[in-house]
Design an enzyme around this catalytic site. Structure first.
Site, PDB file in Angstrom:
ATOM      1  N   ARG A 106     -66.063 -30.838 -27.862  1.00  0.00           N
ATOM      2  CA  ARG A 106     -64.892 -30.082 -27.413  1.00  0.00           C
ATOM      3  C   ARG A 106     -64.277 -30.843 -26.235  1.00  0.00           C
ATOM      4  O   ARG A 106     -64.859 -31.809 -25.751  1.00  0.00           O
ATOM      5  CB  ARG A 106     -65.232 -28.614 -27.072  1.00  0.00           C
ATOM      6  CG  ARG A 106     -66.562 -28.288 -26.517  1.00  0.00           C
ATOM      7  CD  ARG A 106     -66.841 -28.820 -25.156  1.00  0.00           C
ATOM      8  NE  ARG A 106     -65.780 -28.509 -24.229  1.00  0.00           N
ATOM      9  CZ  ARG A 106     -65.560 -29.141 -23.108  1.00  0.00           C
ATOM     10  NH1 ARG A 106     -66.353 -30.154 -22.749  1.00  0.00           N
ATOM     11  NH2 ARG A 106     -64.566 -28.810 -22.309  1.00  0.00           N
ATOM     12  N   GLY A 107     -63.103 -30.356 -25.815  1.00  0.00           N
ATOM     13  CA  GLY A 107     -62.341 -31.105 -24.811  1.00  0.00           C
ATOM     14  C   GLY A 107     -61.323 -31.964 -25.550  1.00  0.00           C
ATOM     15  O   GLY A 107     -61.681 -32.652 -26.532  1.00  0.00           O
ATOM     16  N   ALA A 108     -60.073 -31.922 -25.107  1.00  0.00           N
ATOM     17  CA  ALA A 108     -58.983 -32.531 -25.879  1.00  0.00           C
ATOM     18  C   ALA A 108     -59.210 -34.016 -26.209  1.00  0.00           C
ATOM     19  O   ALA A 108     -59.125 -34.408 -27.377  1.00  0.00           O
ATOM     20  CB  ALA A 108     -57.660 -32.312 -25.136  1.00  0.00           C
ATOM     21  N   ARG A 168     -58.803 -27.595 -35.016  1.00  0.00           N
ATOM     22  CA  ARG A 168     -58.438 -26.801 -33.830  1.00  0.00           C
ATOM     23  C   ARG A 168     -56.944 -27.021 -33.562  1.00  0.00           C
ATOM     24  O   ARG A 168     -56.488 -28.167 -33.589  1.00  0.00           O
ATOM     25  CB  ARG A 168     -59.265 -27.201 -32.586  1.00  0.00           C
ATOM     26  CG  ARG A 168     -60.702 -26.711 -32.646  1.00  0.00           C
ATOM     27  CD  ARG A 168     -61.410 -26.883 -31.311  1.00  0.00           C
ATOM     28  NE  ARG A 168     -61.155 -25.778 -30.396  1.00  0.00           N
ATOM     29  CZ  ARG A 168     -61.602 -25.751 -29.138  1.00  0.00           C
ATOM     30  NH1 ARG A 168     -62.282 -26.776 -28.653  1.00  0.00           N
ATOM     31  NH2 ARG A 168     -61.353 -24.715 -28.370  1.00  0.00           N
ATOM     32  N   GLN A 194     -67.971 -23.177 -20.268  1.00  0.00           N
ATOM     33  CA  GLN A 194     -67.977 -24.641 -20.123  1.00  0.00           C
ATOM     34  C   GLN A 194     -68.204 -25.056 -18.675  1.00  0.00           C
ATOM     35  O   GLN A 194     -68.744 -26.129 -18.413  1.00  0.00           O
ATOM     36  CB  GLN A 194     -66.646 -25.232 -20.611  1.00  0.00           C
ATOM     37  CG  GLN A 194     -66.424 -25.157 -22.113  1.00  0.00           C
ATOM     38  CD  GLN A 194     -65.655 -23.913 -22.509  1.00  0.00           C
ATOM     39  OE1 GLN A 194     -65.741 -22.881 -21.848  1.00  0.00           O
ATOM     40  NE2 GLN A 194     -64.906 -23.991 -23.587  1.00  0.00           N
ATOM     41  N   ASP A 235     -54.743 -29.251 -22.670  1.00  0.00           N
ATOM     42  CA  ASP A 235     -54.860 -29.499 -24.111  1.00  0.00           C
ATOM     43  C   ASP A 235     -53.526 -29.889 -24.724  1.00  0.00           C
ATOM     44  O   ASP A 235     -53.482 -30.530 -25.764  1.00  0.00           O
ATOM     45  CB  ASP A 235     -55.437 -28.270 -24.810  1.00  0.00           C
ATOM     46  CG  ASP A 235     -56.912 -28.163 -24.467  1.00  0.00           C
ATOM     47  OD1 ASP A 235     -57.225 -27.713 -23.352  1.00  0.00           O
ATOM     48  OD2 ASP A 235     -57.726 -28.590 -25.294  1.00  0.00           O
ATOM     49  N   ASN A 261     -53.844 -24.923 -21.254  1.00  0.00           N
ATOM     50  CA  ASN A 261     -55.230 -25.307 -20.923  1.00  0.00           C
ATOM     51  C   ASN A 261     -56.120 -24.085 -21.135  1.00  0.00           C
ATOM     52  O   ASN A 261     -55.652 -22.991 -21.494  1.00  0.00           O
ATOM     53  CB  ASN A 261     -55.303 -25.836 -19.489  1.00  0.00           C
ATOM     54  CG  ASN A 261     -56.667 -26.447 -19.186  1.00  0.00           C
ATOM     55  OD1 ASN A 261     -57.186 -27.232 -19.986  1.00  0.00           O
ATOM     56  ND2 ASN A 261     -57.271 -26.078 -18.077  1.00  0.00           N
ATOM     57  N   LYS A 262     -57.390 -24.264 -20.878  1.00  0.00           N
ATOM     58  CA  LYS A 262     -58.394 -23.214 -21.096  1.00  0.00           C
ATOM     59  C   LYS A 262     -57.941 -21.875 -20.526  1.00  0.00           C
ATOM     60  O   LYS A 262     -57.399 -21.816 -19.426  1.00  0.00           O
ATOM     61  CB  LYS A 262     -59.708 -23.673 -20.443  1.00  0.00           C
ATOM     62  CG  LYS A 262     -60.887 -22.737 -20.552  1.00  0.00           C
ATOM     63  CD  LYS A 262     -61.164 -22.237 -21.948  1.00  0.00           C
ATOM     64  CE  LYS A 262     -61.369 -23.355 -22.950  1.00  0.00           C
ATOM     65  NZ  LYS A 262     -61.241 -22.872 -24.363  1.00  0.00           N
TER      66      LYS A 262
HETATM   67  O1  MRU Z   1     -62.200 -25.104 -25.656  1.00  0.00           O
HETATM   68  P1  MRU Z   1     -62.472 -26.417 -24.996  1.00  0.00           P
HETATM   69  O2  MRU Z   1     -63.779 -26.486 -24.303  1.00  0.00           O
HETATM   70  O3  MRU Z   1     -62.252 -27.561 -25.949  1.00  0.00           O
HETATM   71  O4  MRU Z   1     -61.337 -26.509 -23.896  1.00  0.00           O
HETATM   72  C1  MRU Z   1     -61.269 -27.652 -23.092  1.00  0.00           C
HETATM   73  C2  MRU Z   1     -60.227 -27.555 -22.051  1.00  0.00           C
HETATM   74  O5  MRU Z   1     -59.508 -26.582 -21.950  1.00  0.00           O
HETATM   75  C3  MRU Z   1     -60.054 -28.729 -21.171  1.00  0.00           C
HETATM   76  O6  MRU Z   1     -59.561 -28.349 -19.926  1.00  0.00           O
HETATM   77  C4  MRU Z   1     -59.044 -29.706 -21.817  1.00  0.00           C
HETATM   78  O7  MRU Z   1     -59.408 -29.979 -23.139  1.00  0.00           O
HETATM   79  C5  MRU Z   1     -58.925 -30.957 -21.064  1.00  0.00           C
HETATM   80  S1  MRU Z   1     -60.448 -31.824 -21.091  1.00  0.00           S
HETATM   81  C6  MRU Z   1     -60.297 -33.356 -20.506  1.00  0.00           C
END
Ligand code: MRU
Length: 346
Positions: free
Chosen positions: A44-46, A87, A192, A233, A243-244
């Site tokens: 996970r993470g963009a 996603r 996270q 994201d 973002n999250k």
């Molecule tokens: O749902 P996730 O854990 O994939 O969400 C991740 C985030 O929201 C991060 O802040 C974003 O992807 C940037 S990570 C470098």
């Protein structure tokens, strides 16, 4: 070690669902399983899901038995659709898949396409690390000795191929000898922050304190936060930032208290095709992620209730002080500065 890497003809990733309790590496030889790993948040993470999807495309090339370029490209387009659908919010996923497809389309022979896919995926992964290190240097210049940085979700090495975005900035500042402290939002419902960011910061030796998401406003109002740094994201052309979930609240409270709010974002996360954040698709995840969280050995909510679980929110650009990119820091008006950053880099 890298969160996402190619080894002996397979994609190898850290299973992030198990951290911090267990560090387990998992290997993939089928692009459909990579798509599943993205959906279920093994990775996970963009930037990390972008790189995983890029290697997924290389796997799709290997898996196809096509003996001519046209048939192979048709198989790759099918794989691209499956990977892109894993996603919806992080644009890095579609960006990476599109980049791999375009590279495949430049080759004439099916065997050259397979080699080109792997080469491009590896290139994308290597660039991700280098981009994060560049953002680290730009962003670290915003942090002063003695600052406390509020951070949401996980944006570290685990969220990218290596090093990370906002957490990469924090890591760079620490490595440069700046005295910092990080307030780590636990980041419900997938935690996270508590699970992954705390794990990373502990390994890097960066001083931090874990807080409940609901405590962030208190720490900001009482003067205990000097800067808020997050990842993203997807960023729309006008600087609105997806973002999250929970990021929007942080940005509003930060502005109300005169605290600068900086997303740290590779230009691959900027989507100039979307005029505003209203057009960004927001992923709705299973309600069980909220209801089935275990507290004192039991699921926290009564059985049979309904719960809503949007995984991301959009922060309007008026709350954003600046956006750290690998080309420098973009400031308002974002429609101009982001276009310039993307133009410089593509
Ligand atoms: O749902 P996730 O854990 O994939 O969400 C991740 C985030 O929201 C991060 O802040 C974003 O992807 C940037 S990570 C470098």
């Amino acid at each position: 070690m890298r969160t996402v890497q190619w080894l002996d003809g397979k994609l190898r990733m850290i299973d992030q669902r198990l951290l911090p309790g267990e560090f387990r590496l998992v290997e993939y030889a089928d692009y459909r399983e990579v798509a599943e790993a993205i959906s279920t948040m093994v990775v996970r993470g963009a930037p990390a899901i972008g790189a995983a999807a890029a290697f997924g495309m290389a796997l799709a090339g290997q898996q196809s038995d096509a003996k001519d370029a046209d048939r192979l490209l048709a198989d790759l387009r099918t794989a691209a659709d499956v990977l892109r659908a894993a996603r919806p919010t992080a644009v890095n996923l579609a960006w990476a898949v599109g980049r791999l497809l375009r590279r495949a389309e430049t080759e004439q022979h099916h065997q050259n396409i397979r080699a080109a896919l792997l080469d491009e995926a590896q290139r994308l992964a290597d660039e991700d690390v280098e981009i994060n290190q560049r953002m680290g240097i730009y962003g670290a210049a915003l942090i002063r000795d003695g600052d406390t940085i509020l951070h949401h979700c996980n944006t570290g090495a685990l969220a990218a191929v290596d090093y990370g975005t906002a957490l990469g900035v924090i890591r760079t500042a620490h490595e440069q000898g700046t005295q910092i402290h990080v307030l780590v939002d636990e980041t419900r419902p997938r935690l996270q922050g508590a699970r992954l960011t705390a794990w990373e910061l502990q390994r890097y030796g960066v001083p931090f304190t874990l807080i409940a998401d609901n405590a962030a406003g208190h720490f900001m109002r009482t003067g205990q936060v000097q800067i808020v740094m997050v990842g993203a994201d997807r960023v729309a052309a006008n600087g609105d930032v997806a973002n999250k979930i929970g990021t929007y609240k942080l940005a509003v409270v930060a502005q109300a208290n005169g605290i600068p709010f900086y997303p740290v974002v590779p230009t691959s996360t900027v989507d100039l095709s979307l005029p505003t954040g209203d057009d960004i698709p927001i992923e709705e995840r299973p309600p069980e992620e909220i209801t089935d969280l275990i507290y004192q050995g039991r699921a926290i909510a009564p059985e049979g209730i309904s719960a809503a679980n949007p995984a991301f929110d959009v922060t309007p650009s008026r709350y954003v002080t600046g956006i750290v990119t690998e080309c420098g820091i973009a400031y308002p008006p974002f429609d101009l500065s982001l276009r310039e950053a993307v133009r410089t880099n593509r």
